[in-house]
Write a protein that holds these residues in place. Structure first.
Motif, PDB file in Angstrom:
ATOM      1  N   ALA A 190       0.835  -1.215   0.000  1.00  0.00           N
ATOM      2  CA  ALA A 190       0.000   0.000   0.000  1.00  0.00           C
ATOM      3  C   ALA A 190       0.867   1.261   0.000  1.00  0.00           C
ATOM      4  N   CYS A 191       2.024   1.201   0.645  1.00  0.00           N
ATOM      5  CA  CYS A 191       2.912   2.368   0.714  1.00  0.00           C
ATOM      6  C   CYS A 191       3.419   2.751  -0.671  1.00  0.00           C
ATOM      7  N   TYR A 192       3.715   1.741  -1.470  1.00  0.00           N
ATOM      8  CA  TYR A 192       4.192   2.014  -2.827  1.00  0.00           C
ATOM      9  C   TYR A 192       3.098   2.671  -3.664  1.00  0.00           C
ATOM     10  N   GLU A 193       1.889   2.169  -3.499  1.00  0.00           N
ATOM     11  CA  GLU A 193       0.750   2.697  -4.265  1.00  0.00           C
ATOM     12  C   GLU A 193       0.529   4.187  -4.027  1.00  0.00           C
ATOM     13  N   VAL A 194       0.663   4.633  -2.787  1.00  0.00           N
ATOM     14  CA  VAL A 194       0.361   6.032  -2.500  1.00  0.00           C
ATOM     15  C   VAL A 194       1.552   6.958  -2.697  1.00  0.00           C
ATOM     16  N   CYS A 195       2.741   6.403  -2.767  1.00  0.00           N
ATOM     17  CA  CYS A 195       3.932   7.269  -2.781  1.00  0.00           C
ATOM     18  C   CYS A 195       3.963   8.158  -4.025  1.00  0.00           C
ATOM     19  N   PRO A 196       4.023   9.487  -3.840  1.00  0.00           N
ATOM     20  CA  PRO A 196       3.967  10.396  -4.988  1.00  0.00           C
ATOM     21  C   PRO A 196       5.238  10.402  -5.829  1.00  0.00           C
ATOM     22  N   VAL A 197       6.298   9.770  -5.353  1.00  0.00           N
ATOM     23  CA  VAL A 197       7.494   9.636  -6.179  1.00  0.00           C
ATOM     24  C   VAL A 197       7.806   8.165  -6.458  1.00  0.00           C
ATOM     25  N   ALA A 198       6.786   7.325  -6.241  1.00  0.00           N
ATOM     26  CA  ALA A 198       6.846   5.914  -6.641  1.00  0.00           C
ATOM     27  C   ALA A 198       8.023   5.140  -6.058  1.00  0.00           C
ATOM     28  N   ILE A 199       8.345   5.384  -4.803  1.00  0.00           N
ATOM     29  CA  ILE A 199       9.397   4.583  -4.167  1.00  0.00           C
ATOM     30  C   ILE A 199       8.829   3.195  -3.910  1.00  0.00           C
ATOM     31  N   ASP A 200       9.521   2.181  -4.414  1.00  0.00           N
ATOM     32  CA  ASP A 200       9.049   0.817  -4.224  1.00  0.00           C
ATOM     33  C   ASP A 200       9.548   0.334  -2.855  1.00  0.00           C
ATOM     34  N   ILE A 201       8.830   0.745  -1.832  1.00  0.00           N
ATOM     35  CA  ILE A 201       9.261   0.443  -0.465  1.00  0.00           C
ATOM     36  C   ILE A 201       9.352  -1.067  -0.217  1.00  0.00           C
ATOM     37  N   PRO A 202       8.368  -1.856  -0.670  1.00  0.00           N
ATOM     38  CA  PRO A 202       8.505  -3.307  -0.469  1.00  0.00           C
ATOM     39  C   PRO A 202       9.773  -3.877  -1.100  1.00  0.00           C
ATOM     40  N   GLU A 203      10.124  -3.391  -2.269  1.00  0.00           N
ATOM     41  CA  GLU A 203      11.342  -3.886  -2.913  1.00  0.00           C
ATOM     42  C   GLU A 203      12.572  -3.600  -2.045  1.00  0.00           C
ATOM     43  N   VAL A 204      12.628  -2.389  -1.501  1.00  0.00           N
ATOM     44  CA  VAL A 204      13.791  -2.026  -0.690  1.00  0.00           C
ATOM     45  C   VAL A 204      13.781  -2.811   0.630  1.00  0.00           C
ATOM     46  N   LEU A 205      12.603  -3.028   1.179  1.00  0.00           N
ATOM     47  CA  LEU A 205      12.504  -3.812   2.418  1.00  0.00           C
ATOM     48  C   LEU A 205      13.072  -5.210   2.220  1.00  0.00           C
ATOM     49  N   VAL A 206      12.662  -5.833   1.139  1.00  0.00           N
ATOM     50  CA  VAL A 206      13.146  -7.191   0.869  1.00  0.00           C
ATOM     51  C   VAL A 206      14.653  -7.174   0.647  1.00  0.00           C
ATOM     52  N   HIS A 207      15.107  -6.166  -0.069  1.00  0.00           N
ATOM     53  CA  HIS A 207      16.546  -6.010  -0.317  1.00  0.00           C
ATOM     54  C   HIS A 207      17.316  -5.865   1.003  1.00  0.00           C
ATOM     55  N   LEU A 208      16.764  -5.064   1.913  1.00  0.00           N
ATOM     56  CA  LEU A 208      17.461  -4.846   3.188  1.00  0.00           C
ATOM     57  C   LEU A 208      17.397  -6.098   4.069  1.00  0.00           C
ATOM     58  N   ARG A 209      16.274  -6.810   4.019  1.00  0.00           N
ATOM     59  CA  ARG A 209      16.188  -8.066   4.777  1.00  0.00           C
ATOM     60  C   ARG A 209      17.267  -9.020   4.291  1.00  0.00           C
ATOM     61  N   GLU A 210      17.360  -9.073   2.974  1.00  0.00           N
ATOM     62  CA  GLU A 210      18.355  -9.958   2.379  1.00  0.00           C
ATOM     63  C   GLU A 210      19.746  -9.560   2.838  1.00  0.00           C
ATOM     64  N   ARG A 211      19.964  -8.265   2.918  1.00  0.00           N
ATOM     65  CA  ARG A 211      21.288  -7.804   3.310  1.00  0.00           C
ATOM     66  C   ARG A 211      21.571  -8.134   4.781  1.00  0.00           C
ATOM     67  N   VAL A 212      20.548  -7.956   5.629  1.00  0.00           N
ATOM     68  CA  VAL A 212      20.735  -8.283   7.044  1.00  0.00           C
ATOM     69  C   VAL A 212      21.029  -9.771   7.188  1.00  0.00           C
ATOM     70  N   VAL A 213      20.292 -10.578   6.452  1.00  0.00           N
ATOM     71  CA  VAL A 213      20.370 -12.026   6.610  1.00  0.00           C
ATOM     72  C   VAL A 213      21.605 -12.607   5.949  1.00  0.00           C
ATOM     73  N   GLN A 214      21.884 -12.151   4.726  1.00  0.00           N
ATOM     74  CA  GLN A 214      22.961 -12.774   3.954  1.00  0.00           C
ATOM     75  C   GLN A 214      24.271 -12.012   4.024  1.00  0.00           C
ATOM     76  N   GLY A 215      24.216 -10.793   4.482  1.00  0.00           N
ATOM     77  CA  GLY A 215      25.412  -9.967   4.448  1.00  0.00           C
ATOM     78  C   GLY A 215      25.703  -9.531   3.021  1.00  0.00           C
ATOM     79  N   GLY A 216      26.839  -8.874   2.853  1.00  0.00           N
ATOM     80  CA  GLY A 216      27.200  -8.435   1.505  1.00  0.00           C
ATOM     81  C   GLY A 216      27.832  -7.061   1.534  1.00  0.00           C
ATOM     82  N   PRO A 217      28.172  -6.557   0.347  1.00  0.00           N
ATOM     83  CA  PRO A 217      28.875  -5.268   0.300  1.00  0.00           C
ATOM     84  C   PRO A 217      27.964  -4.090   0.647  1.00  0.00           C
TER      85      PRO A 217
END
Ligand code: SF4
Lengths: 213, 494
Positions: free
Chosen positions: B378-405
């Motif tokens: 829902a956050c992505y839908e309303v965002c007036p600059v179309a930030i794909d918040i779910p995409e970034v959330l998943v990306h950050l989860r992955e980073r927390v879990v898997q580590g990386g650069p």
């Protein structure tokens, strides 16, 4: 290393691996949006301005140019104003019907002096119909930004249809960025207490707009 | 980022507290639902909303891609207009610069218009250590400051306080700070606002130094823009002799014309108005003859983790944010957990992706933030600059879990995988498969449903405490967005 070099260096390193993008600014931005949202004609645009101003609790009046002195005099009297601030370039003829004590804005007046004045009358630079906004740009008939801020009652005279534009994009085209600009949509308001709207926390509690032709 | 709330428990624990506070939940529900409904109406007035949103996204992306160029251009334009530009790599540097500028004026009091950037760097506290009192002048910020409290919403920072509490705070505290509250003050919003008006006006009229943030900075002209409602912004930007603006480097836009996009999308997304009551634009200083506004203007450009965010090619879109708060008002997690649970000045969905990027994920609270979401989209839908918040959330989860650069404070580093996440790592790899299919991800459509078999019943790792006290909402077979449309935004069902 200075803060400037450090920050700019970090920006450049952060972008070093981003894909190249030489698209010039003009092409990079899609401007598929509208310049205005409806073509209402001259009269319709002025009506929309009046409607949207009123919707945001500005009090709207209309009159002909020769009725303006009478209108301004009456509005100040109804309000019970004892003093009215006048910017240096306000047309003298507008104030012919005003009996209220006139206070001229002077650059060395303290904010405290402005705080003792009841009302202020100004012109405007441009008015935006779609949003119900008046824009002041510090021209001589509008005066300094503070004079429309400190007194509790602001009467703004808009010349219709010349000063009325349909939309925000058209308004920006007409304004000079280097001037001190204030966009005003209705009186000062807050909804900070349980989302109940209250007018006039810090700016004027009453905004009256006179559409004059 | 020194804006971490010291001693802040991780999101799950803080949220656990919040969901048991019925007053807070009631206030939040009322607020988010009211603003949400109004916003939808304001947006529906503009037939070209999708095009405006796309233009906003592109302007911001283009600017970020060439940020160095636009910052230098901005600096030249501000300087040419009589202002002075300072650069601050982190919070300490910014605070040092501002404290130095205030001290040079000989003043020990400043008035402030609400600014998230200055909250983020803890400016008020830093100034106090130098013997300088900073007065917040936004009504809600005043309530928060007098109540010795933290803001809980970007737009309505005192949303967690009701009128009775506000009356109580005013009556008790105002006399300590200046003009006392009027005798016999009741709890009607009009009387409370009047008390604030009188209390603050005394400060505005004598203030010599004002401090602000800005919503936008125009590189082409050096113009700064502040959007507000109450007029306290105008007071701080107009009456003092010296104005100091502290602004994140991501707030720059290339041209004057770009404002036509954001001045249409910001008010409607934020307060659900066609236009907010006041917008001030100023370019450097005005000449002595007109004497309209401050005679001295300083702009402090703030990095503080923004360039680290810029270095992340998925996460950098968070820098497009124009702080409208629309994503807070639609977020089911925010609605229940409240702003404080996010442990930063940026709450809600945007806080969940911005704070861990600005601050890194070393602390428990920051590592837990990417889990503070149901990924409903829902956050992505309303965002007036179309930030794909779910995409970034998943990306950050992955980073927390898997580590990386990652990049921290301008340096490349490698993040170690978080401990105890083996099961989740497997789930993440699987989810990643689905998430990297372009159709699934780019459109954001059916994101959740497609990955729902990867969603555990309880959250692993930092999220565990949150799910220990409550079941994770089961992911429905029907995607949220479809449900939303079918039920008219939930109004047609219970
Ligand atoms: S992320 Fe988008 S919706 Fe949320 S505050 Fe920022 S601009 Fe608004």
């Amino acid at each position: 290393m200075s803060g400037r070099e450090r920050v700019l260096g970090r920006v450049r390193r952060a972008l070093a691996t981003a894909p190249d993008d030489d698209t010039p600014y003009e092409q990079a931005i899609a401007r598929g949006y509208l310049r205005r949202h409806a073509d209402l004609g001259v009269e319709g645009t002025v009506d929309l301005l009046a409607e949207n101003l009123a919707d945001y609790r500005a009090i709207v009046h209309r009159c002909a140019l020769d009725e303006l002195p009478g209108t301004l005099g009456r509005l100040l009297e109804l309000r019970g104003s004892r003093s009215v601030l006048v910017p240096p370039g306000l047309p003298e003829s507008w104030l012919a019907g005003v009996a209220t004590t006139r206070v001229d804005d002077r650059a060395d007046d303290t904010p405290h002096a402005l705080d003792r004045v009841d009302s202020v009358v100004t012109g405007c630079a441009v008015a935006v119909a779609e949003t119900g906004t008046i824009v002041l740009d510090g021209s001589p008939d509008q005066g300094r930004r503070r004079i429309t801020l400190v007194p509790d009652h602001h009467i703004c005279v808009v010349r219709v249809p010349d000063q009325v534009v349909p939309s925000v994009p058209v308004a920006l085209e007409r304004l000079a960025p280097a001037r001190p600009l204030t966009w005003i949509s209705g009186p000062s308001a807050t909804s900070d207490i349980e989302l109940d709207r209250v007018e006039g926390v810090h700016g004027p509690r009453t905004l009256e707009v006179v559409l004059v032709r | 980022m020194s804006g971490t709330f010291v001693g802040m428990p991780a999101f799950p624990a803080a949220a656990h507290e919040a969901v048991r506070n019925p007053t807070l939940r009631g206030n939040l529900r009322h607020a988010t639902h009211t603003i949400r409904a109004k916003r939808a109406k304001a947006v529906a007035e503009l037939a070209d909303w999708a095009e405006l949103r796309e233009a906003g996204r592109r302007i911001k992306d283009h600017t970020l891609r060439h940020l160095d160029r636009y910052l230098v251009q901005l600096e030249e334009a501000v300087t040419a207009a009589g202002g002075t530009v300072h650069w601050a790599a982190d919070a300490d540097e910014a605070n040092r610069i501002v404290a130095g500028l205030v001290k040079a004026t000989g003043e020990t009091e400043v008035v402030k218009v609400k600014s998230m950037a200055t909250q983020e760097i803890g400016l008020n506290e830093a100034l106090l250590e130098e013997g300088i009192h900073a007065y917040e002048t936004d009504l809600a910020e005043l309530i928060v400051q007098l109540g010795d409290d933290r803001p809980s919403h970007i737009l309505v920072p005192a949303i967690h306080r009701n009128r009775g509490e506000i009356r109580e705070i005013f009556t008790r505290e105002m006399r300590e700070w200046g003009r006392p509250a009027p005798e016999g003050l009741t709890d009607t919003p009009a009387e409370l606002a009047e008390a604030a008006r009188l209390h603050l006006r005394e400060k505005f009229l004598r203030a010599k130094v004002g401090i602000s943030g800005a919503n936008f900075m125009v590189a082409e002209t050096g113009t700064l823009v502040v959007v507000e409602s109450e007029g306290n912004g105008r007071m701080c930007l107009t009456l003092p002799e010296t104005l100091i603006s502290v602004v994140g480097i991501e707030k720059v836009v290339p041209t004057w014309r770009d404002l036509e996009v954001f001045l249409q999308t910001l008010p409607r997304s934020s307060t659900a108005e066609r236009m907010n009551p006041y917008t001030s634009m100023w370019t450097g200083t005005t000449d002595a003859e007109t004497a309209d506004g401050p005679r001295v203007f300083h702009l402090v450009l703030l990095d503080n983790g923004r360039t680290d965010t810029l270095a992340d090619d998925v996460g950098r879109q968070a820098l497009r944010c124009i702080r409208c708060s629309a994503c807070l008002n639609v977020c089911p997690v925010y609605e229940r957990a409240g702003g404080h649970a996010y442990g930063s000045v940026y709450p809600g969905p945007i806080g969940a992706i911005l704070s861990p990027q600005l601050r890194g994920t070393a602390s428990e609270i920051d590592a837990s933030l990417p889990y503070a979401s149901s990924l409903c989209g829902a956050c992505y839908e309303v965002c007036p600059v179309a930030i794909d918040i779910p995409e970034v959330l998943v990306h950050l989860r992955e980073r927390v879990v898997q580590g990386g650069p990652v990049t921290r404070e301008g340096n490349k580093a490698v993040l170690k995988p978080a401990k105890g996440h083996a099961a989740e790592r497997a789930a993440m790899r699987a989810a990643l498969w689905a998430l990297t299919r372009p159709g699934a991800l780019r459109t954001g459509q059916r994101l959740v449903s497609r990955t729902r078999r990867f969603h555990p019943r309880t959250l692993p790792g930092p999220g565990r405490a949150w799910s220990d006290s409550r079941d994770l909402p089961p992911v429905p077979a029907e995607p949220f967005r479809d449900w939303w449309r079918r039920t008219n935004g939930g109004r047609d069902t219970k």
